[in-house]
Scaffold this active site. Structure first.
Site, PDB file in Angstrom:
ATOM      1  N   GLN A 146       0.844  -1.199   0.000  1.00  0.00           N
ATOM      2  CA  GLN A 146       0.000   0.000   0.000  1.00  0.00           C
ATOM      3  C   GLN A 146       0.877   1.246   0.000  1.00  0.00           C
ATOM      4  O   GLN A 146       0.380   2.359  -0.080  1.00  0.00           O
ATOM      5  CB  GLN A 146      -0.888   0.002   1.255  1.00  0.00           C
ATOM      6  CG  GLN A 146      -1.812  -1.196   1.335  1.00  0.00           C
ATOM      7  CD  GLN A 146      -2.458  -1.313   2.703  1.00  0.00           C
ATOM      8  OE1 GLN A 146      -3.539  -0.806   2.944  1.00  0.00           O
ATOM      9  NE2 GLN A 146      -1.774  -1.974   3.612  1.00  0.00           N
TER      10      GLN A 146
ATOM     11  N   HIS B  64      -1.539   1.343  -4.383  1.00  0.00           N
ATOM     12  CA  HIS B  64      -2.000   2.721  -4.175  1.00  0.00           C
ATOM     13  C   HIS B  64      -1.216   3.722  -5.031  1.00  0.00           C
ATOM     14  O   HIS B  64      -1.275   4.919  -4.788  1.00  0.00           O
ATOM     15  CB  HIS B  64      -1.909   3.103  -2.692  1.00  0.00           C
ATOM     16  CG  HIS B  64      -2.917   2.382  -1.846  1.00  0.00           C
ATOM     17  ND1 HIS B  64      -2.952   2.464  -0.470  1.00  0.00           N
ATOM     18  CD2 HIS B  64      -3.944   1.563  -2.187  1.00  0.00           C
ATOM     19  CE1 HIS B  64      -3.950   1.712  -0.001  1.00  0.00           C
ATOM     20  NE2 HIS B  64      -4.556   1.158  -1.014  1.00  0.00           N
TER      21      HIS B  64
ATOM     22  N   CYS C 166      -1.723  13.037 -15.744  1.00  0.00           N
ATOM     23  CA  CYS C 166      -2.586  14.127 -16.196  1.00  0.00           C
ATOM     24  C   CYS C 166      -4.044  13.791 -15.881  1.00  0.00           C
ATOM     25  O   CYS C 166      -4.520  12.701 -16.195  1.00  0.00           O
ATOM     26  CB  CYS C 166      -2.412  14.358 -17.698  1.00  0.00           C
ATOM     27  SG  CYS C 166      -3.511  15.643 -18.308  1.00  0.00           S
TER      28      CYS C 166
ATOM     29  N   CYS D 111      -5.702  13.663 -19.802  1.00  0.00           N
ATOM     30  CA  CYS D 111      -5.376  12.656 -20.820  1.00  0.00           C
ATOM     31  C   CYS D 111      -4.665  11.435 -20.245  1.00  0.00           C
ATOM     32  O   CYS D 111      -4.351  10.503 -20.974  1.00  0.00           O
ATOM     33  CB  CYS D 111      -4.520  13.276 -21.932  1.00  0.00           C
ATOM     34  SG  CYS D 111      -2.815  13.623 -21.441  1.00  0.00           S
TER      35      CYS D 111
ATOM     36  N   CYS E 202      -1.481  18.046 -23.263  1.00  0.00           N
ATOM     37  CA  CYS E 202      -2.842  18.586 -23.434  1.00  0.00           C
ATOM     38  C   CYS E 202      -3.115  19.805 -22.553  1.00  0.00           C
ATOM     39  O   CYS E 202      -4.241  20.284 -22.513  1.00  0.00           O
ATOM     40  CB  CYS E 202      -3.878  17.487 -23.165  1.00  0.00           C
ATOM     41  SG  CYS E 202      -4.087  17.129 -21.413  1.00  0.00           S
TER      42      CYS E 202
ATOM     43  N   THR F 185       0.702  -2.834   8.665  1.00  0.00           N
ATOM     44  CA  THR F 185      -0.512  -2.142   8.224  1.00  0.00           C
ATOM     45  C   THR F 185      -1.575  -2.226   9.305  1.00  0.00           C
ATOM     46  O   THR F 185      -1.694  -3.245   9.989  1.00  0.00           O
ATOM     47  CB  THR F 185      -1.055  -2.684   6.879  1.00  0.00           C
ATOM     48  OG1 THR F 185      -2.304  -2.044   6.594  1.00  0.00           O
ATOM     49  CG2 THR F 185      -1.242  -4.190   6.875  1.00  0.00           C
ATOM     50  N   SER F 186      -2.333  -1.132   9.435  1.00  0.00           N
ATOM     51  CA  SER F 186      -3.389  -1.090  10.457  1.00  0.00           C
ATOM     52  C   SER F 186      -4.605  -1.901  10.021  1.00  0.00           C
ATOM     53  O   SER F 186      -5.539  -2.067  10.790  1.00  0.00           O
ATOM     54  CB  SER F 186      -3.781   0.357  10.741  1.00  0.00           C
ATOM     55  OG  SER F 186      -4.123   1.009   9.541  1.00  0.00           O
TER      56      SER F 186
ATOM     57  N   ASN G 289       3.399  -6.527  13.484  1.00  0.00           N
ATOM     58  CA  ASN G 289       2.981  -5.144  13.743  1.00  0.00           C
ATOM     59  C   ASN G 289       3.451  -4.757  15.138  1.00  0.00           C
ATOM     60  O   ASN G 289       3.629  -5.608  15.995  1.00  0.00           O
ATOM     61  CB  ASN G 289       1.445  -5.034  13.653  1.00  0.00           C
ATOM     62  CG  ASN G 289       0.982  -3.604  13.410  1.00  0.00           C
ATOM     63  OD1 ASN G 289       1.322  -2.696  14.161  1.00  0.00           O
ATOM     64  ND2 ASN G 289       0.225  -3.397  12.348  1.00  0.00           N
TER      65      ASN G 289
ATOM     66  N   ALA H 248       8.956  -4.239  12.312  1.00  0.00           N
ATOM     67  CA  ALA H 248       8.993  -5.041  11.081  1.00  0.00           C
ATOM     68  C   ALA H 248      10.427  -5.371  10.674  1.00  0.00           C
ATOM     69  O   ALA H 248      10.714  -6.504  10.264  1.00  0.00           O
ATOM     70  CB  ALA H 248       8.277  -4.290   9.958  1.00  0.00           C
TER      71      ALA H 248
HETATM   72  N1  APR Z   1       6.988  -2.157  12.570  1.00  0.00           N
HETATM   73  C1  APR Z   1       5.792  -2.775  12.409  1.00  0.00           C
HETATM   74  N2  APR Z   1       4.621  -2.106  12.412  1.00  0.00           N
HETATM   75  C2  APR Z   1       4.668  -0.782  12.602  1.00  0.00           C
HETATM   76  C3  APR Z   1       5.878  -0.074  12.782  1.00  0.00           C
HETATM   77  C4  APR Z   1       7.078  -0.823  12.772  1.00  0.00           C
HETATM   78  N3  APR Z   1       8.289  -0.257  12.939  1.00  0.00           N
HETATM   79  N4  APR Z   1       5.584   1.244  12.947  1.00  0.00           N
HETATM   80  C5  APR Z   1       4.258   1.352  12.853  1.00  0.00           C
HETATM   81  N5  APR Z   1       3.683   0.138  12.651  1.00  0.00           N
HETATM   82  C6  APR Z   1       2.284  -0.193  12.422  1.00  0.00           C
HETATM   83  C7  APR Z   1       1.287   0.590  13.232  1.00  0.00           C
HETATM   84  O1  APR Z   1       1.049  -0.063  14.483  1.00  0.00           O
HETATM   85  C8  APR Z   1       0.047   0.568  12.330  1.00  0.00           C
HETATM   86  O2  APR Z   1      -0.747  -0.562  12.587  1.00  0.00           O
HETATM   87  O3  APR Z   1       2.011   0.131  11.082  1.00  0.00           O
HETATM   88  C9  APR Z   1       0.635   0.440  10.917  1.00  0.00           C
HETATM   89  C10 APR Z   1       0.523   1.692  10.075  1.00  0.00           C
HETATM   90  O4  APR Z   1      -0.832   1.924   9.835  1.00  0.00           O
HETATM   91  P1  APR Z   1      -1.348   3.110   8.885  1.00  0.00           P
HETATM   92  O5  APR Z   1      -0.650   4.384   9.256  1.00  0.00           O
HETATM   93  O6  APR Z   1      -2.829   3.088   8.941  1.00  0.00           O
HETATM   94  O7  APR Z   1      -0.808   2.697   7.433  1.00  0.00           O
HETATM   95  P2  APR Z   1      -1.435   1.700   6.379  1.00  0.00           P
HETATM   96  O8  APR Z   1      -2.078   0.543   7.034  1.00  0.00           O
HETATM   97  O9  APR Z   1      -0.377   1.443   5.387  1.00  0.00           O
HETATM   98  O10 APR Z   1      -2.549   2.608   5.721  1.00  0.00           O
HETATM   99  C11 APR Z   1      -3.246   2.123   4.600  1.00  0.00           C
HETATM  100  O11 APR Z   1      -4.299   4.242   4.251  1.00  0.00           O
HETATM  101  O12 APR Z   1      -4.052   6.567   4.307  1.00  0.00           O
HETATM  102  C12 APR Z   1      -4.115   5.452   3.508  1.00  0.00           C
HETATM  103  O13 APR Z   1      -3.348   5.196   1.309  1.00  0.00           O
HETATM  104  C13 APR Z   1      -2.891   5.274   2.649  1.00  0.00           C
HETATM  105  O14 APR Z   1      -1.740   3.273   1.999  1.00  0.00           O
HETATM  106  C14 APR Z   1      -2.317   3.951   3.081  1.00  0.00           C
HETATM  107  C15 APR Z   1      -3.532   3.232   3.637  1.00  0.00           C
END
Ligand code: APR
Length: 253
Positions: A105, A123, A131, A134, A152, A190-191, A215, A233
């Site tokens: 993402q 993403h 653009c 176009c 364009c 990722t959250s 996470n 991570a």
């Molecule tokens: N190691 C592991 N996890 C981590 C670390 C780390 N060092 N630092 C932060 N995190 C975790 C947080 O606990 C959280 O759960 O990474 C996650 C980040 O979450 P978000 O900020 O919500 O990012 P993401 O899940 O990528 O968001 C998805 O939302 O705003 C949009 O398009 C944007 O791609 C993005 C999408």
């Protein structure tokens, strides 16, 4: 479901070692150790704006300069940082497992800089503009202000997927197909609140795949994943690759 504080379950290591189809899904947390702020939480704010208020077509229509400035700031920041051990560990996994799919993402390009070759940047990416009229795409090399299309004269916009916009359909098909046939899927940093990425793990679980979440904190996936390792991570993935496969097969790029 096994919930471990920083400790990798033996089962995860063994299953990864025997994996024939591996999928890795990453979010902003994977780039956090490189110094790229995540989206949610206090670090995600930019000049008192939340990403959700800036990353929309409506925000760009209302105030294109504000939105462009935010992307310019993010691009500049990302150019100054380097991939971290999480990016390198994931690139190593691609060399170890033949049927490998990386779905990110993240729009920062750090996976590519770490040597990953096949990356679905679902993403989009920060380093190109598109653009609005176009759909021509150009590479950005530090231009500060708004850019007009040379073909364009349309308004160039960041080449990213904003809230309320559709993802590339072909990418999605390939991502779901890979997740559905995978025997091992890693969800890192990722959250798990933004769809459709958040549901890929369930596609793997539904077909008997092993899902390892990495996470700092528990998420909505934590109760359903095969195992969750709470930790950074970079540290967890580097250790996972070392335990499963030994030392890296190639030096870092
Ligand atoms: N190691 C592991 N996890 C981590 C670390 C780390 N060092 N630092 C932060 N995190 C975790 C947080 O606990 C959280 O759960 O990474 C996650 C980040 O979450 P978000 O900020 O919500 O990012 P993401 O899940 O990528 O968001 C998805 O939302 O705003 C949009 O398009 C944007 O791609 C993005 C999408």
């Amino acid at each position: 479901m096994e919930d471990t504080a920083g400790r990798l379950p033996d089962e995860a290591v063994e299953k990864l070692r025997g994996s024939e189809c591996l999928v890795v899904l990453t979010g902003a947390g994977v780039s956090a150790e490189s110094g790229v702020p995540t989206f949610r939480g206090k670090d995600g704010l930019w000049k008192d704006h939340r990403p959700e208020q800036l990353a929309t077509p409506q925000a760009f229509e209302k105030d294109p300069e504000l939105v462009w400035d935010w992307y310019h700031w993010r691009r500049s920041l990302v150019r100054e940082v380097s991939p971290n051990p999480a990016h390198y560990a994931i690139a190593e996994l691609e060399r170890r497992v033949p049927d490998f799919t990386l779905i990110t993402q993240n729009v920062d390009g750090l996976h590519l800089r770490a040597g990953s070759e096949n990356v679905f940047q679902i993403h989009g990416d920060l380093h190109h503009a598109r653009c609005s009229e176009c759909a021509a795409i150009i590479a950005l090399h530090g231009q500060e202000g708004l850019v007009t299309c040379e073909l364009c004269q349309g308004q160039m916009r960041p080449n990213v997927v904003w809230f309320g916009e559709s993802l590339n359909v072909r990418y999605l098909e390939l991502a779901y197909s890979a997740a559905g046939r995978s025997d091992f899927l890693i969800v890192a940093g990722t959250s798990n609140v933004v769809q459709p990425a958040a549901s890929l793990a369930y596609a793997a679980l539904g077909n008997g795949g092993y899902v390892l979440e990495v996470n700092l904190d528990p998420t909505s996936l934590t109760g359903s994943a095969s195992a969750t390792v709470l930790g950074k991570a970079g540290e967890v993935l580097e250790e996972l690759v070392r335990l499963a496969f030994g030392e890296p097969s190639e030096s870092r790029v």
